[in-house]
Enzyme design. Structure first.
Site, mmCIF file in Angstrom:
data_model
loop_
_atom_site.group_PDB
_atom_site.id
_atom_site.type_symbol
_atom_site.label_atom_id
_atom_site.label_comp_id
_atom_site.label_asym_id
_atom_site.label_seq_id
_atom_site.Cartn_x
_atom_site.Cartn_y
_atom_site.Cartn_z
ATOM 1 N N GLY A 1 -0.887 68.455 -19.020
ATOM 2 C CA GLY A 1 -0.412 69.739 -19.546
ATOM 3 C C GLY A 1 1.101 69.822 -19.560
ATOM 4 O O GLY A 1 1.698 70.298 -20.531
ATOM 5 N N LYS B 1 -11.703 69.508 -26.445
ATOM 6 C CA LYS B 1 -11.794 70.794 -27.146
ATOM 7 C C LYS B 1 -10.568 71.124 -27.978
ATOM 8 O O LYS B 1 -9.450 71.066 -27.475
ATOM 9 C CB LYS B 1 -11.925 71.918 -26.109
ATOM 10 C CG LYS B 1 -13.209 71.933 -25.371
ATOM 11 C CD LYS B 1 -13.323 73.269 -24.671
ATOM 12 C CE LYS B 1 -13.873 73.148 -23.281
ATOM 13 N NZ LYS B 1 -13.290 74.107 -22.368
ATOM 14 N N ARG C 1 -1.261 59.113 -9.141
ATOM 15 C CA ARG C 1 -0.292 60.179 -8.843
ATOM 16 C C ARG C 1 0.284 60.046 -7.428
ATOM 17 O O ARG C 1 1.441 60.415 -7.203
ATOM 18 C CB ARG C 1 -0.942 61.543 -9.021
ATOM 19 C CG ARG C 1 -1.003 61.934 -10.481
ATOM 20 C CD ARG C 1 -1.670 63.268 -10.671
ATOM 21 N NE ARG C 1 -1.427 63.780 -12.007
ATOM 22 C CZ ARG C 1 -2.159 64.737 -12.579
ATOM 23 N NH1 ARG C 1 -3.160 65.268 -11.913
ATOM 24 N NH2 ARG C 1 -1.874 65.155 -13.796
ATOM 25 N N GLY D 1 -4.263 63.086 -17.885
ATOM 26 C CA GLY D 1 -4.982 62.435 -16.793
ATOM 27 C C GLY D 1 -6.070 61.508 -17.304
ATOM 28 O O GLY D 1 -6.188 60.361 -16.860
#
Ligand code: ADP
Ligand code: MG
Length: 402
Positions: free
Chosen positions: A381, A204, A34, A357
């Site tokens: 996200g 999840k 990044r 990520g």
């Protein structure tokens, strides 16, 4: 959306919101992707004589109030040092975010200099849901600069002060990274070439169930692997042993499966699993069909039949979006599923986008060159929400004239 060319930056303080949120192990940066992705905009601004004042967040500081958060960290110190190394010039780090130390750094910058503000999430107002609280911080940040550039793609889905509120206070433009990310992701949402296959993994289902529901009217096929797939298998009545399971999500998952069937969207689930005796790099493990998974085992990866199935369901794609590793790739013994997915996607003739990520870290760990994919997004996200067709608050703020 305006770009850097639309701002006269020479001799002016430009508040640059970058995404420098790198993974750390202690004070060591484990993947500086990044930071590297942020360099083109920083260099361009500096080359044009701007006084570049960078604002960024790191991790999730906890605690009540500035002092407690600052004490708990993490500080952007390692990031400032790495940035200085990559730029080949000093990058002073302010001791605060928008206080006296920050103002002093801002005032001390010469044309072409680069400075960094301390972790903006030390300021609780940054992430506040209260508009007035965020506005207060935004005003203090804006007071130090004449112009604003938004280049933190990975934070654009957040309605945060430095992302969403500051651009309303200063003439602004989007940075090179944001423009590049949006140009690629637009192709996924505007008439993608078909078949359009989405591969979802990660830990999840509750994180990504909404995503799946939103993708049902966009993608032709959804491949679901990794930690989230066990709840899907459980919803179909399979034993998943001690694998990751979100029992409270089973009803929602069943609903998603029913809706997919109704809409004719193919959902591809694992047919065999690697079952380990424990969650450990060296755990004993065997392959089991999903119809016969032992109650005392924990799945940490996809089995060979699933790897072949996933690869065959990726092979004919003309557009692929992949988010989330399909196994615990951090343990080499359980990286085969993720490797198979990465290989299959890298062989696709068409647009291939990796977002997330951990997914980006996985393809690097597995030694894929960046060029193996059309695009590796810096935002997990943010890219997911974009692909879902949601509006990103930070993008809206950059698009607004001002
Ligand atoms: P990304 O950052 O790419 O969006 P996520 O954060 O959603 O991905 O998920 C990454 C994590 O999911 C990894 O740490 C990986 O170990 C974990 N994971 C993937 N598959 C499994 C699995 N089968 N069992 C347990 N954890 C898994
Ligand atoms: Mg992750």
């Amino acid at each position: 959306m305006r770009g850097l060319d639309d701002l006269a930056v020479d001799g002016r303080v430009v508040l640059l919101r970058s995404d420098l949120n790198v993974p750390l192990s202690g004070k060591e940066i484990t993947d500086d992707g990044r930071i590297r992705a942020s360099l083109p905009t920083i260099r361009k601004l500096a080359d044009r004589g701007a006084k570049v004042l960078i604002c960024a967040h790191l991790g999730r500081p906890k605690g009540d109030g500035y002092a407690e958060r600052e004490a708990g960290g993490p500080s952007l110190r390692p990031v400032a040092d790495r940035l200085a190394e990559l730029l080949g010039r000093p990058v002073p780090l302010a001791a605060d975010v928008a206080g006296p130390a920050a103002a002093q750094i801002a005032a001390s910058l010469n044309d072409g200099d680069v400075g960094l503000l301390e972790n903006v999430r030390f300021e609780q107002a940054e992430t506040s849901k209260d508009d007035a609280e965020r506005a207060g911080l935004a005003a203090r940040l804006a007071a130090m600069a004449q112009l604003y550039v938004g280049d933190g793609f990975g934070a654009l889905h957040r309605k945060h002060a430095s992302v969403y509120d500051v651009p309303g206070l200063l003439p602004h433009a989007a940075g090179e990274l944001v423009l590049a990310e949006v140009a690629v992701l637009r192709q996924l949402t505007h008439d993608p070439q078909r078949p359009y296959v989405v591969v979802l993994g990660g830990a999840k289902p509750s994180d990504k169930l909404a995503v799946i529901a939103n993708l049902l009217d966009k993608a032709d096929r959804l491949i679901i692997g990794g930690g989230m797939s066990y709840t899907f298998l459980a919803a179909q009545g399979h034993e998943v042993g001690k694998s990751l399971l979100e029992a409270d999500q089973i009803d929602r998952v069943s609903g998603v499966l029913a809706e997919a069937a109704e809409r004719g969207v193919e959902i591809v689930l694992p047919v065999d699993l690697v079952g380990a005796t424990s969650y450990a790099p060296g755990a004993e493990h065997d392959v089991f069909p999903v119809t016969g998974f032992p109650a005392d085992r924990e799945s940490l990866d996809m089995g060979p039949a699933t790897r072949a199935l996933f690869a065959s369901k990726i092979a004919d794609a003309r557009t692929v979006f992949w988010n989330g590793p399909v196994g615990v790739f951090e343990f080499p013994a359980f990286a085969a599923g993720t490797l198979a997915v990465a290989q299959a996607i890298s062989a696709v003739h068409g647009l291939t986008v990796v977002g997330g990520g951990d997914s980006a870290a996985a393809v690097r760990q597995l030694n894929f060159p960046d060029a193996a994919f059309s695009h590796i997004s810096t935002g997990g996200g943010a890219s997911l929400e974009y692909v879902e067709g949601k509006t990103l608050p930070g993008l809206v703020a950059l698009e607004d004239a001002g």
